[in-house]
Scaffold this motif. Sequence first.
Motif, PDB file in Angstrom:
ATOM      1  N   ALA A 219     -20.308  46.253 -13.954  1.00 49.85           N
ATOM      2  CA  ALA A 219     -19.461  45.205 -13.378  1.00 49.85           C
ATOM      3  C   ALA A 219     -20.193  43.876 -13.321  1.00 49.85           C
ATOM      4  CB  ALA A 219     -19.011  45.628 -11.977  1.00 49.85           C
ATOM      5  N   ILE A 220     -21.520  43.922 -13.073  1.00 54.66           N
ATOM      6  CA  ILE A 220     -22.315  42.692 -13.063  1.00 54.66           C
ATOM      7  C   ILE A 220     -22.360  42.106 -14.473  1.00 54.66           C
ATOM      8  CG2 ILE A 220     -24.634  41.765 -12.732  1.00 54.66           C
ATOM      9  CD1 ILE A 220     -25.025  43.811 -10.485  1.00 54.66           C
ATOM     10  N   THR A 221     -22.589  42.979 -15.465  1.00 55.73           N
ATOM     11  CA  THR A 221     -22.627  42.522 -16.859  1.00 55.73           C
ATOM     12  C   THR A 221     -21.308  41.882 -17.280  1.00 55.73           C
ATOM     13  OG1 THR A 221     -24.200  44.285 -17.413  1.00 55.73           O
ATOM     14  CG2 THR A 221     -23.022  43.250 -19.246  1.00 55.73           C
ATOM     15  N   GLU A 222     -20.203  42.470 -16.801  1.00 55.89           N
ATOM     16  CA  GLU A 222     -18.878  41.948 -17.133  1.00 55.89           C
ATOM     17  C   GLU A 222     -18.485  40.771 -16.256  1.00 55.89           C
ATOM     18  OE1 GLU A 222     -16.432  45.375 -16.712  1.00 55.89           O
ATOM     19  OE2 GLU A 222     -16.987  46.211 -18.669  1.00 55.89           O
ATOM     20  N   LYS A 223     -19.411  40.342 -15.371  1.00 57.64           N
ATOM     21  CA  LYS A 223     -19.213  39.201 -14.481  1.00 57.64           C
ATOM     22  C   LYS A 223     -18.052  39.390 -13.509  1.00 57.64           C
ATOM     23  CE  LYS A 223     -21.205  35.919 -17.776  1.00 57.64           C
ATOM     24  NZ  LYS A 223     -22.516  35.978 -17.097  1.00 57.64           N
ATOM     25  N   LYS A 224     -17.801  40.666 -13.166  1.00 59.87           N
ATOM     26  CA  LYS A 224     -16.780  40.943 -12.152  1.00 59.87           C
ATOM     27  C   LYS A 224     -17.372  40.762 -10.757  1.00 59.87           C
ATOM     28  CE  LYS A 224     -13.976  44.156 -14.875  1.00 59.87           C
ATOM     29  NZ  LYS A 224     -13.399  45.527 -14.937  1.00 59.87           N
ATOM     30  N   ILE A 225     -18.656  41.027 -10.625  1.00 58.98           N
ATOM     31  CA  ILE A 225     -19.363  40.797  -9.358  1.00 58.98           C
ATOM     32  C   ILE A 225     -20.689  40.135  -9.676  1.00 58.98           C
ATOM     33  CG2 ILE A 225     -18.310  42.783  -8.197  1.00 58.98           C
ATOM     34  CD1 ILE A 225     -20.899  44.322  -8.656  1.00 58.98           C
ATOM     35  N   THR A 226     -21.315  39.538  -8.655  1.00 56.17           N
ATOM     36  CA  THR A 226     -22.610  38.886  -8.846  1.00 56.17           C
ATOM     37  C   THR A 226     -23.746  39.833  -8.461  1.00 56.17           C
ATOM     38  OG1 THR A 226     -22.635  37.998  -6.597  1.00 56.17           O
ATOM     39  CG2 THR A 226     -21.584  36.652  -8.310  1.00 56.17           C
ATOM     40  N   VAL A 227     -24.931  39.505  -8.920  1.00 54.70           N
ATOM     41  CA  VAL A 227     -26.102  40.321  -8.582  1.00 54.70           C
ATOM     42  C   VAL A 227     -26.313  40.385  -7.082  1.00 54.70           C
ATOM     43  CG1 VAL A 227     -28.610  40.519  -8.847  1.00 54.70           C
ATOM     44  CG2 VAL A 227     -27.208  39.785 -10.781  1.00 54.70           C
ATOM     45  N   GLU A 228     -26.003  39.231  -6.424  1.00 56.13           N
ATOM     46  CA  GLU A 228     -26.176  39.181  -4.962  1.00 56.13           C
ATOM     47  C   GLU A 228     -25.314  40.217  -4.245  1.00 56.13           C
ATOM     48  OE1 GLU A 228     -25.703  36.656  -6.905  1.00 56.13           O
ATOM     49  OE2 GLU A 228     -27.519  35.443  -6.732  1.00 56.13           O
ATOM     50  N   MET A 252     -10.570  44.474 -10.928  1.00 49.57           N
ATOM     51  CA  MET A 252     -11.110  43.131 -10.739  1.00 49.57           C
ATOM     52  C   MET A 252     -11.224  42.407 -12.081  1.00 49.57           C
ATOM     53  SD  MET A 252     -14.131  44.071  -7.983  1.00 49.57           S
ATOM     54  CE  MET A 252     -14.718  42.400  -7.883  1.00 49.57           C
ATOM     55  N   SER A 253     -10.994  41.085 -12.062  1.00 45.15           N
ATOM     56  CA  SER A 253     -11.109  40.261 -13.265  1.00 45.15           C
ATOM     57  C   SER A 253     -12.467  39.594 -13.297  1.00 45.15           C
ATOM     58  CB  SER A 253     -10.012  39.199 -13.289  1.00 45.15           C
ATOM     59  OG  SER A 253      -8.736  39.806 -13.282  1.00 45.15           O
ATOM     60  N   PRO A 254     -12.979  39.317 -14.495  1.00 43.00           N
ATOM     61  CA  PRO A 254     -14.278  38.638 -14.584  1.00 43.00           C
ATOM     62  C   PRO A 254     -14.210  37.248 -13.968  1.00 43.00           C
ATOM     63  CG  PRO A 254     -13.671  39.635 -16.676  1.00 43.00           C
ATOM     64  CD  PRO A 254     -12.459  39.710 -15.801  1.00 43.00           C
ATOM     65  N   ASN A 255     -15.309  36.848 -13.322  1.00 42.12           N
ATOM     66  CA  ASN A 255     -15.396  35.499 -12.777  1.00 42.12           C
ATOM     67  C   ASN A 255     -15.639  34.505 -13.929  1.00 42.12           C
ATOM     68  OD1 ASN A 255     -15.068  36.176 -10.089  1.00 42.12           O
ATOM     69  ND2 ASN A 255     -17.239  36.691  -9.852  1.00 42.12           N
ATOM     70  N   VAL A 256     -14.781  33.461 -14.046  1.00 41.69           N
ATOM     71  CA  VAL A 256     -14.922  32.436 -15.090  1.00 41.69           C
ATOM     72  C   VAL A 256     -15.185  31.110 -14.424  1.00 41.69           C
ATOM     73  CG1 VAL A 256     -13.812  31.278 -17.032  1.00 41.69           C
ATOM     74  CG2 VAL A 256     -13.336  33.690 -16.581  1.00 41.69           C
ATOM     75  N   LYS A 257     -16.185  30.380 -14.894  1.00 39.62           N
ATOM     76  CA  LYS A 257     -16.499  29.083 -14.313  1.00 39.62           C
ATOM     77  C   LYS A 257     -15.318  28.137 -14.484  1.00 39.62           C
ATOM     78  CE  LYS A 257     -21.509  29.073 -14.651  1.00 39.62           C
ATOM     79  NZ  LYS A 257     -22.702  28.355 -15.126  1.00 39.62           N
ATOM     80  N   LEU A 258     -15.067  27.344 -13.466  1.00 41.36           N
ATOM     81  CA  LEU A 258     -13.956  26.398 -13.507  1.00 41.36           C
ATOM     82  C   LEU A 258     -14.136  25.400 -14.646  1.00 41.36           C
ATOM     83  CD1 LEU A 258     -11.381  25.447 -12.155  1.00 41.36           C
ATOM     84  CD2 LEU A 258     -12.747  24.026 -10.637  1.00 41.36           C
ATOM     85  N   SER A 259     -15.407  25.054 -14.902  1.00 42.37           N
ATOM     86  CA  SER A 259     -15.654  24.083 -15.979  1.00 42.37           C
ATOM     87  C   SER A 259     -15.284  24.675 -17.326  1.00 42.37           C
ATOM     88  CB  SER A 259     -17.121  23.648 -15.966  1.00 42.37           C
ATOM     89  OG  SER A 259     -17.965  24.794 -16.114  1.00 42.37           O
ATOM     90  N   GLY A 260     -15.464  25.999 -17.450  1.00 43.02           N
ATOM     91  CA  GLY A 260     -15.102  26.652 -18.696  1.00 43.02           C
ATOM     92  C   GLY A 260     -13.608  26.596 -18.932  1.00 43.02           C
ATOM     93  N   ILE A 261     -12.862  26.811 -17.830  1.00 38.95           N
ATOM     94  CA  ILE A 261     -11.395  26.771 -17.943  1.00 38.95           C
ATOM     95  C   ILE A 261     -10.951  25.369 -18.301  1.00 38.95           C
ATOM     96  CG2 ILE A 261      -9.248  27.055 -16.678  1.00 38.95           C
ATOM     97  CD1 ILE A 261     -10.636  29.132 -14.960  1.00 38.95           C
ATOM     98  N   ILE A 262     -11.563  24.375 -17.650  1.00 36.33           N
ATOM     99  CA  ILE A 262     -11.189  22.977 -17.907  1.00 36.33           C
ATOM    100  C   ILE A 262     -11.498  22.588 -19.344  1.00 36.33           C
ATOM    101  CG2 ILE A 262     -11.752  20.596 -17.303  1.00 36.33           C
ATOM    102  CD1 ILE A 262     -12.264  21.632 -14.446  1.00 36.33           C
ATOM    103  N   ASN A 263     -12.731  22.972 -19.799  1.00 31.08           N
ATOM    104  CA  ASN A 263     -13.114  22.641 -21.169  1.00 31.08           C
ATOM    105  C   ASN A 263     -12.207  23.314 -22.180  1.00 31.08           C
ATOM    106  OD1 ASN A 263     -15.206  21.033 -20.316  1.00 31.08           O
ATOM    107  ND2 ASN A 263     -16.695  22.716 -20.321  1.00 31.08           N
TER     108      ASN A 263
END
Length: 311
Positions: A219-228, A252-263
């Motif tokens: 799940a961490i690799t798929e960016k669904k959760i963070t290492v923390e 759960m869906s992967p976390n995508v950076k907002l800047s990535g969505i905007i770009n």
Amino acid sequence: MSKRVRITNESVNSYGFRVLTSGIDLEQYRRNPVLLYMHERGNVIGYVKDLQVENGEVTGELVFDEASELSIRCKKQFEVGSLRMVSVGLDPKETSGAPELLLEGQTRPTVTKSKLVEVSLVDIGANDDAIRMYNEGTAIELGKDGNCLLPLLSNNPINQTTMDLKKLALQLGLPETADEATVLSKIAELQKEAGASVTLKAENDKLKLAGITTLVDKAITEKKITVENKEHFLNLGKTIGAEELEKTLAAMSPNVKLSGIINHQGGSPAQQGSYTKLSEVPEAELLTMRQSDPATYKRLFKAEYGYECEI
């Protein structure tokens, strides 16, 4: 001709106690081996010679002094067999209620140490009503209406042990007639099985944890959760199990950076005219922006408040 008689042994008497032969002090009596009639002071009818201790009993030979009519009569009755038994007068020094010293039917403590005070020719023999006990020199009758100076055992350890063994045998699935060796063998068998069960459980726990760790790392690799958040999801998996954790992570869906969505949409928020300052960002998006696109968050924060923020 003298006849050797048994003076005392280690059997249980009618009062429910017994005397250990090995604990009887004979030294004083050897110096004054008086033979009385029916434990009566003043009625000395002779003495005991050749006192011996063997096979758990004390024996000796009676010698009648014939210095009185009573002694002459007792000697004659002893020779013909109408008087044939003797009894001891003992001063108990130490007693014990230890189970290993008790015999079947014993209701009073075992006299482990005592002092032989006198020997008497009696009509009712030793180890029965004719026994006499002494307490610091004072004679205590143990006849039909006499009182025994030894206390009753509050709970006969032999009977209690037998009852406990029966209960334990039944609890172990054994017949109540099972002996101690059988009960101990069954206990050892169950302990061995329990040890194997604990080992197997430990191995299963290791395998389960390995499976949960694999799911969380994926799940961490798929960016669904963070290492923390790894420890949180590991503990969650231990609680709900690997199968339920897998379902949770799959939803759960992967976390995508907002800047990535905007770009991806073709420009920054400013270029699209979407957000110019922090107050324009919907509250639901603030946390996501702060975590996924801290650069944009800082820029909008400065536009809103006029100074840089630290994340």
